[in-house]
Scaffold this active site. Sequence first.
Site, PDB file in Angstrom:
ATOM      1  N   SER A  58       7.214   4.362  12.574  1.00 38.23           N
ATOM      2  CA  SER A  58       8.082   5.358  12.621  1.00 38.23           C
ATOM      3  C   SER A  58       9.029   5.311  13.887  1.00 38.23           C
ATOM      4  CB  SER A  58       7.303   6.543  12.489  1.00 38.23           C
ATOM      5  OG  SER A  58       8.380   7.700  13.175  1.00 38.23           O
TER       6      SER A  58
ATOM      7  N   THR B 180       0.801  -1.330  -0.049  1.00 36.42           N
ATOM      8  CA  THR B 180       0.061  -0.190  -0.043  1.00 36.42           C
ATOM      9  C   THR B 180       1.006   1.378  -0.132  1.00 36.42           C
ATOM     10  OG1 THR B 180      -0.164   0.307   2.265  1.00 36.42           O
ATOM     11  CG2 THR B 180      -1.754  -1.214   1.261  1.00 36.42           C
TER      12      THR B 180
ATOM     13  N   TYR C 161       0.047  11.164  15.283  1.00 31.42           N
ATOM     14  CA  TYR C 161       0.862  10.345  14.554  1.00 31.42           C
ATOM     15  C   TYR C 161       1.730   9.232  15.132  1.00 31.42           C
ATOM     16  CZ  TYR C 161       4.538   9.013  10.987  1.00 31.42           C
ATOM     17  OH  TYR C 161       5.427   8.193  10.046  1.00 31.42           O
TER      18      TYR C 161
ATOM     19  N   ALA D 138       1.849   2.695  -2.757  1.00 30.75           N
ATOM     20  CA  ALA D 138       2.768   2.363  -3.753  1.00 30.75           C
ATOM     21  C   ALA D 138       2.997   3.374  -4.885  1.00 30.75           C
ATOM     22  CB  ALA D 138       2.711   1.127  -4.440  1.00 30.75           C
ATOM     23  N   SER D 139       2.035   4.762  -4.770  1.00 30.23           N
ATOM     24  CA  SER D 139       2.176   5.714  -5.750  1.00 30.23           C
ATOM     25  C   SER D 139       3.237   6.666  -5.669  1.00 30.23           C
ATOM     26  CB  SER D 139       0.763   6.348  -5.938  1.00 30.23           C
ATOM     27  OG  SER D 139       0.465   7.026  -4.508  1.00 30.23           O
ATOM     28  N   SER D 140       3.858   6.627  -4.383  1.00 35.40           N
ATOM     29  CA  SER D 140       5.091   7.613  -4.224  1.00 35.40           C
ATOM     30  C   SER D 140       6.008   7.020  -3.138  1.00 35.40           C
ATOM     31  CB  SER D 140       4.614   8.971  -3.809  1.00 35.40           C
ATOM     32  OG  SER D 140       4.030   8.996  -2.631  1.00 35.40           O
ATOM     33  N   GLY D 141       7.274   7.841  -2.989  1.00 34.77           N
ATOM     34  CA  GLY D 141       7.857   7.589  -1.552  1.00 34.77           C
ATOM     35  C   GLY D 141       8.494   6.085  -1.548  1.00 34.77           C
ATOM     36  N   ILE D 142       8.671   5.852  -0.427  1.00 33.89           N
ATOM     37  CA  ILE D 142       9.164   4.508   0.180  1.00 33.89           C
ATOM     38  C   ILE D 142       8.389   3.381  -0.519  1.00 33.89           C
ATOM     39  CG2 ILE D 142       9.522   2.889   2.109  1.00 33.89           C
ATOM     40  CD1 ILE D 142       9.311   5.305   3.982  1.00 33.89           C
TER      41      ILE D 142
HETATM   42  N1  LIG Z   1       9.228   9.847   5.122  1.00 36.17           N
HETATM   43  C1  LIG Z   1       9.565   9.927   6.339  1.00 36.17           C
HETATM   44  O1  LIG Z   1      10.269  10.500   6.982  1.00 36.17           O
HETATM   45  C2  LIG Z   1       8.729   8.660   7.030  1.00 36.17           C
HETATM   46  C3  LIG Z   1       9.577   8.365   8.428  1.00 36.17           C
HETATM   47  C4  LIG Z   1       8.925   7.551   9.282  1.00 36.17           C
HETATM   48  C5  LIG Z   1       7.835   6.578   8.752  1.00 36.17           C
HETATM   49  N2  LIG Z   1       7.055   6.933   7.498  1.00 36.17           N
HETATM   50  C6  LIG Z   1       6.153   6.110   7.025  1.00 36.17           C
HETATM   51  O2  LIG Z   1       6.439   5.528   5.659  1.00 36.17           O
HETATM   52  C7  LIG Z   1       5.314   5.468   4.951  1.00 36.17           C
HETATM   53  C8  LIG Z   1       5.373   5.782   3.718  1.00 36.17           C
HETATM   54  O3  LIG Z   1       5.675   7.353   3.786  1.00 36.17           O
HETATM   55  P1  LIG Z   1       6.526   7.964   2.673  1.00 36.17           P
HETATM   56  O4  LIG Z   1       7.463   8.663   3.488  1.00 36.17           O
HETATM   57  O5  LIG Z   1       6.859   7.218   1.377  1.00 36.17           O
HETATM   58  O6  LIG Z   1       5.263   9.157   2.000  1.00 36.17           O
HETATM   59  P2  LIG Z   1       4.592   9.462   0.661  1.00 36.17           P
HETATM   60  O7  LIG Z   1       5.725   9.692  -0.298  1.00 36.17           O
HETATM   61  O8  LIG Z   1       3.701  10.726   0.873  1.00 36.17           O
HETATM   62  O9  LIG Z   1       3.654   8.149   0.375  1.00 36.17           O
HETATM   63  C9  LIG Z   1       2.442   7.991   0.961  1.00 36.17           C
HETATM   64  C10 LIG Z   1       1.725   7.041   0.316  1.00 36.17           C
HETATM   65  O10 LIG Z   1       0.583   6.694   1.112  1.00 36.17           O
HETATM   66  C11 LIG Z   1      -0.487   6.692   0.121  1.00 36.17           C
HETATM   67  N3  LIG Z   1      -1.884   7.234   0.899  1.00 36.17           N
HETATM   68  C12 LIG Z   1      -1.929   8.292   1.506  1.00 36.17           C
HETATM   69  N4  LIG Z   1      -3.190   8.344   1.843  1.00 36.17           N
HETATM   70  C13 LIG Z   1      -3.699   7.458   1.437  1.00 36.17           C
HETATM   71  C14 LIG Z   1      -5.103   6.802   1.515  1.00 36.17           C
HETATM   72  N5  LIG Z   1      -6.115   7.390   2.160  1.00 36.17           N
HETATM   73  N6  LIG Z   1      -5.538   5.699   0.914  1.00 36.17           N
HETATM   74  C15 LIG Z   1      -4.694   4.962   0.110  1.00 36.17           C
HETATM   75  N7  LIG Z   1      -3.233   5.413   0.210  1.00 36.17           N
HETATM   76  C16 LIG Z   1      -3.097   6.461   0.786  1.00 36.17           C
HETATM   77  C17 LIG Z   1      -0.078   7.818  -0.756  1.00 36.17           C
HETATM   78  O11 LIG Z   1      -0.958   7.559  -2.320  1.00 36.17           O
HETATM   79  P3  LIG Z   1      -1.882   8.347  -2.801  1.00 36.17           P
HETATM   80  O12 LIG Z   1      -1.852   9.795  -2.450  1.00 36.17           O
HETATM   81  O13 LIG Z   1      -1.906   8.101  -4.180  1.00 36.17           O
HETATM   82  O14 LIG Z   1      -3.228   7.635  -2.067  1.00 36.17           O
HETATM   83  C18 LIG Z   1       1.387   7.507  -0.808  1.00 36.17           C
HETATM   84  O15 LIG Z   1       1.540   6.421  -1.870  1.00 36.17           O
HETATM   85  C19 LIG Z   1       4.062   6.194   5.656  1.00 36.17           C
HETATM   86  O16 LIG Z   1       3.462   5.103   6.553  1.00 36.17           O
HETATM   87  C20 LIG Z   1       5.055   6.883   6.832  1.00 36.17           C
HETATM   88  O17 LIG Z   1       4.171   7.154   8.015  1.00 36.17           O
HETATM   89  C21 LIG Z   1       7.887   7.987   6.609  1.00 36.17           C
END
Ligand SMILES: NC(=O)c1ccc[n+]([C@@H]2O[C@H](COP(=O)([O-])OP(=O)(O)OC[C@H]3O[C@@H](n4cnc5c(N)ncnc54)[C@H](OP(=O)(O)O)[C@@H]3O)[C@@H](O)[C@H]2O)c1
Length: 272
Positions: free
Chosen positions: A146, A14, A159, A16-20
């Site tokens: 996190s 899940t 969060y 999978a459209s951006s980021g990690i």
């Molecule tokens: N970046 C950091 O520093 C960090 C640190 C610790 C943990 N994390 C965790 O890592 C995970 C990925 O985060 P990221 O940093 O890669 O952020 P991101 O690039 O903003 O990616 C978030 C992803 O979640 C999807 N998403 C958001 N709301 C959604 C919804 N209502 N239904 C379905 N999909 C949804 C988004 O896709 P759509 O918008 O297309 O739905 C996107 O693919 C998160 O759980 C975040 O809490 C991140």
Amino acid sequence: MRRDPWQGKTIVITGASSGIGEEAAKQLAAKGAVVCLVARRLEELQRVQGEITAAGGTAHCYTANLAENDSVDALIATLLKAHPEIDVLVNNAGRSIRRPLLESLDRPHDFERTMQLNYLAVVRLTLGLLPRLLAKRGGQIINVSSVAALMTTPRFAAYLASKSAVDAFSRSLRIELAEKGLAVTSINYPLVKTAMTAPTAIYKFLPQMEVADAARWIVEAIETRPARRTIRTALAFHIATTILPGPTLKTLAAFYANRAARLRKKLEQSAQ
Ligand SMILES: NC(=O)c1ccc[n+]([C@@H]2O[C@H](COP(=O)([O-])OP(=O)(O)OC[C@H]3O[C@@H](n4cnc5c(N)ncnc54)[C@H](OP(=O)(O)O)[C@@H]3O)[C@@H](O)[C@H]2O)c1
């Protein structure tokens, strides 16, 4: 000849459209796994799918708004119909919210919405796919969390609570289902350079993990099936907070106040 364990492995991921999530899907597909990409934005999912296919991999797109129960239920039904075998579920989609508690007095919805996506959606999707993951011994669930859940970071109460709930759910799953061959992994990431962290100006002065390295943690978690992957500092603070919560939180409060003041100063200087 030994079979390549990645070939044909079906992995639902899940966010999978951006980021990690995007980067992990690409790395997993490059290994030979069939990846099921889940998020709301179809165009972005199709872009990721296109890149995976062009590199010789296999990916399927599934749109769902995981913040809505009906949408999660529809996703579960679609996945169960389309994939007779599911080996791994990566619960990665999430939202972060950074707001001091005293600015949240009229915003209980911040807590409800964060909990809905970061915790309740994870539970709902996991319960829906669990029978399929257990059908073949050796299934795995990876829950993305996190360091904030381990380190108690100020201004992230909503969060932090949602990710702590996911961590607790992960431990319950692992202890109850290990004997059925299910591995459950929590990944507690530090800051990662993604769209999630980009809007917070002060983060540019802090160390941030590259997204490719973060995605590799997911690949390695599937290879080694640990209970947790995180950084040592987070574990040290987690242990200290468990044993001596009062003094540790006091020290952390002073540390974060000091750091925030320094970062604000740096930000002002860089804007001049
Ligand atoms: N970046 C950091 O520093 C960090 C640190 C610790 C943990 N994390 C965790 O890592 C995970 C990925 O985060 P990221 O940093 O890669 O952020 P991101 O690039 O903003 O990616 C978030 C992803 O979640 C999807 N998403 C958001 N709301 C959604 C919804 N209502 N239904 C379905 N999909 C949804 C988004 O896709 P759509 O918008 O297309 O739905 C996107 O693919 C998160 O759980 C975040 O809490 C991140």
